[in-house]
Write a protein that holds these residues in place. Structure first.
Motif, PDB file in Angstrom:
ATOM      1  N   ASP A  93       0.952  -1.300  -0.018  1.00 14.45           N
ATOM      2  CA  ASP A  93       0.013  -0.022   0.018  1.00 14.45           C
ATOM      3  C   ASP A  93       0.777   1.198   0.012  1.00 14.45           C
ATOM      4  O   ASP A  93       2.072   1.128  -0.054  1.00 14.45           O
ATOM      5  N   ARG A  94       0.314   2.308   0.077  1.00  8.49           N
ATOM      6  CA  ARG A  94       0.967   3.607   0.029  1.00  8.49           C
ATOM      7  C   ARG A  94       2.069   3.815   1.162  1.00  8.49           C
ATOM      8  O   ARG A  94       3.026   4.161   0.853  1.00  8.49           O
ATOM      9  N   ASP A  95       1.604   3.295   2.410  1.00  5.36           N
ATOM     10  CA  ASP A  95       2.613   3.261   3.506  1.00  5.36           C
ATOM     11  C   ASP A  95       3.833   2.726   3.291  1.00  5.36           C
ATOM     12  O   ASP A  95       4.915   3.000   3.608  1.00  5.36           O
ATOM     13  N   VAL A  96       3.643   1.339   2.631  1.00  8.19           N
ATOM     14  CA  VAL A  96       4.916   0.723   2.435  1.00  8.19           C
ATOM     15  C   VAL A  96       5.702   1.336   1.594  1.00  8.19           C
ATOM     16  O   VAL A  96       7.020   1.328   1.382  1.00  8.19           O
ATOM     17  N   ILE A  97       5.080   1.825   0.445  1.00 12.79           N
ATOM     18  CA  ILE A  97       5.826   2.593  -0.733  1.00 12.79           C
ATOM     19  C   ILE A  97       6.599   3.658  -0.437  1.00 12.79           C
ATOM     20  O   ILE A  97       7.928   4.025  -0.335  1.00 12.79           O
ATOM     21  N   VAL A  98       5.895   4.740   0.479  1.00 15.45           N
ATOM     22  CA  VAL A  98       6.436   5.652   1.025  1.00 15.45           C
ATOM     23  C   VAL A  98       7.602   5.591   2.025  1.00 15.45           C
ATOM     24  O   VAL A  98       8.661   5.933   2.253  1.00 15.45           O
ATOM     25  N   GLY A  99       7.277   4.434   2.899  1.00 14.38           N
ATOM     26  CA  GLY A  99       8.283   4.036   3.893  1.00 14.38           C
ATOM     27  C   GLY A  99       9.532   3.539   3.401  1.00 14.38           C
ATOM     28  O   GLY A  99      10.687   3.779   3.744  1.00 14.38           O
ATOM     29  N   GLY A 100       9.381   2.954   2.342  1.00 14.94           N
ATOM     30  CA  GLY A 100      10.568   2.017   1.697  1.00 14.94           C
ATOM     31  C   GLY A 100      11.213   3.320   0.987  1.00 14.94           C
ATOM     32  O   GLY A 100      12.542   3.295   1.037  1.00 14.94           O
ATOM     33  N   GLY A 101      10.693   4.166   0.461  1.00 14.22           N
ATOM     34  CA  GLY A 101      11.280   5.233  -0.156  1.00 14.22           C
ATOM     35  C   GLY A 101      12.049   6.117   0.618  1.00 14.22           C
ATOM     36  O   GLY A 101      13.314   6.385   0.435  1.00 14.22           O
ATOM     37  N   VAL A 102      11.558   6.381   1.957  1.00 13.45           N
ATOM     38  CA  VAL A 102      12.185   7.341   2.816  1.00 13.45           C
ATOM     39  C   VAL A 102      13.409   6.514   3.491  1.00 13.45           C
ATOM     40  O   VAL A 102      14.466   7.116   3.567  1.00 13.45           O
ATOM     41  N   PHE A 103      13.093   5.332   3.727  1.00 12.21           N
ATOM     42  CA  PHE A 103      14.218   4.417   4.179  1.00 12.21           C
ATOM     43  C   PHE A 103      15.370   4.449   3.457  1.00 12.21           C
ATOM     44  O   PHE A 103      16.488   4.600   3.831  1.00 12.21           O
ATOM     45  N   GLY A 104      14.925   4.290   2.032  1.00  9.07           N
ATOM     46  CA  GLY A 104      16.160   4.046   1.064  1.00  9.07           C
ATOM     47  C   GLY A 104      16.932   5.446   0.919  1.00  9.07           C
ATOM     48  O   GLY A 104      18.358   5.200   0.661  1.00  9.07           O
ATOM     49  N   VAL A 105      16.288   6.632   0.784  1.00  7.32           N
ATOM     50  CA  VAL A 105      16.769   7.778   0.695  1.00  7.32           C
ATOM     51  C   VAL A 105      17.640   8.237   1.909  1.00  7.32           C
ATOM     52  O   VAL A 105      18.878   8.388   1.988  1.00  7.32           O
ATOM     53  N   GLY A 106      17.083   7.656   3.205  1.00  9.29           N
ATOM     54  CA  GLY A 106      17.961   8.158   4.405  1.00  9.29           C
ATOM     55  C   GLY A 106      19.310   7.249   4.553  1.00  9.29           C
ATOM     56  O   GLY A 106      20.247   7.429   4.781  1.00  9.29           O
ATOM     57  N   TRP A 107      19.176   5.966   4.172  1.00  7.92           N
ATOM     58  CA  TRP A 107      20.237   5.024   3.872  1.00  7.92           C
ATOM     59  C   TRP A 107      21.306   5.497   2.986  1.00  7.92           C
ATOM     60  O   TRP A 107      22.639   5.527   3.155  1.00  7.92           O
ATOM     61  N   GLY A 108      20.863   5.964   1.750  1.00  5.05           N
ATOM     62  CA  GLY A 108      21.645   6.571   0.801  1.00  5.05           C
ATOM     63  C   GLY A 108      22.279   7.816   1.131  1.00  5.05           C
ATOM     64  O   GLY A 108      23.608   7.950   1.011  1.00  5.05           O
ATOM     65  N   LEU A 109      21.610   8.781   1.839  1.00  6.94           N
ATOM     66  CA  LEU A 109      22.397  10.001   2.249  1.00  6.94           C
ATOM     67  C   LEU A 109      23.218   9.662   3.370  1.00  6.94           C
ATOM     68  O   LEU A 109      24.418  10.312   3.716  1.00  6.94           O
ATOM     69  N   SER A 110      22.937   8.921   4.345  1.00  3.33           N
ATOM     70  CA  SER A 110      23.685   8.723   5.535  1.00  3.33           C
ATOM     71  C   SER A 110      24.843   7.525   5.188  1.00  3.33           C
ATOM     72  O   SER A 110      25.908   7.621   6.046  1.00  3.33           O
ATOM     73  N   GLY A 111      24.631   6.679   4.622  1.00  4.17           N
ATOM     74  CA  GLY A 111      25.509   5.628   4.185  1.00  4.17           C
ATOM     75  C   GLY A 111      25.221   4.480   5.220  1.00  4.17           C
ATOM     76  O   GLY A 111      26.391   3.706   5.137  1.00  4.17           O
ATOM     77  N   ILE A 112      23.998   4.668   5.865  1.00  6.97           N
ATOM     78  CA  ILE A 112      24.050   3.528   6.877  1.00  6.97           C
ATOM     79  C   ILE A 112      22.665   3.353   7.264  1.00  6.97           C
ATOM     80  O   ILE A 112      21.840   4.277   7.172  1.00  6.97           O
ATOM     81  N   CYS A 113      22.142   1.862   7.346  1.00  2.61           N
ATOM     82  CA  CYS A 113      20.911   1.926   7.834  1.00  2.61           C
ATOM     83  C   CYS A 113      20.564   1.794   9.468  1.00  2.61           C
ATOM     84  O   CYS A 113      21.508   2.073   9.883  1.00  2.61           O
ATOM     85  N   PRO A 114      19.239   2.023   9.808  1.00  2.00           N
ATOM     86  CA  PRO A 114      18.963   2.198  11.175  1.00  2.00           C
ATOM     87  C   PRO A 114      19.824   1.121  12.170  1.00  2.00           C
ATOM     88  O   PRO A 114      20.458   1.637  13.084  1.00  2.00           O
ATOM     89  N   GLY A 115      19.819  -0.158  11.881  1.00  2.00           N
ATOM     90  CA  GLY A 115      20.398  -1.054  12.882  1.00  2.00           C
ATOM     91  C   GLY A 115      22.142  -0.759  12.814  1.00  2.00           C
ATOM     92  O   GLY A 115      22.592  -0.801  13.743  1.00  2.00           O
TER      93      GLY A 115
END
Length: 159
Positions: A93-115
């Motif tokens: 759904d929209r939440d999954v797509i938006v959340g995945g996009g935000v996660f990916g952009v954040g990972w790409g900008l910071s170079g690291i995932c939350p864990g």
């Protein structure tokens, strides 16, 4: 007894939080040893310059996939929570797509995932605190927006 009550009873098991802590510590050490807690290494991977992390992630995915597959077929329940092993299906759904996009952009900008960001703190990357603060702010904002949507939806159905 409702399903929520069963989970609450098992999550109060005295070993639940210590085992979660130990699991997190082992995960963090694994991230540090594999260098997935170093943003510069992760950014090299994301730019297809160093594909070593693909083997780390691929190996972990195979181990977890086989383990979950075997546990799902076994029909057993998790020892501390009592929940049966099985797949959790989520509709796209929209939440999954938006959340995945935000996660990916954040990972790409910071170079690291939350864990790995938390593990990165353990190896001395204090600058990542900006990213961790952003994660907390984003989580709070997401919760606030979701709550607002639920409240506005409830008000609309009450009218």
């Amino acid at each position: 007894m409702s399903g929520a009550g069963v989970v609450a009873d098992h999550e109060s098991h005295p070993l639940f939080l210590p085992l979660v802590f130990i699991g997190g510590a082992v995960f963090g050490v694994g991230l540090a040893v594999s260098q997935m807690a170093r943003p510069e290494i992760v950014l090299e991977f994301l730019q297809f310059r160093d594909l070593g992390l693909a083997f780390v992630m691929g190996g972990a995915s195979v181990v977890v996939g086989v383990t979950f597959w075997a546990l799902t077929l076994s029909g057993r329940s998790a020892p501390l929570t009592g929940k049966r092993f099985g797949r959790r299906l989520k509709s796209m759904d929209r939440d999954v797509i938006v959340g995945g996009g935000v996660f990916g952009v954040g990972w790409g900008l910071s170079g690291i995932c939350p864990g790995a960001a938390y593990a990165s703190l353990g190896i001395g990357n204090v600058v990542i605190l900006y990213g961790v603060a952003g994660m907390f702010l984003g989580a709070y904002l997401q919760g606030y927006l979701r709550e607002s949507r639920v409240e506005s939806g409830a008000a609309a159905t009450a009218d």
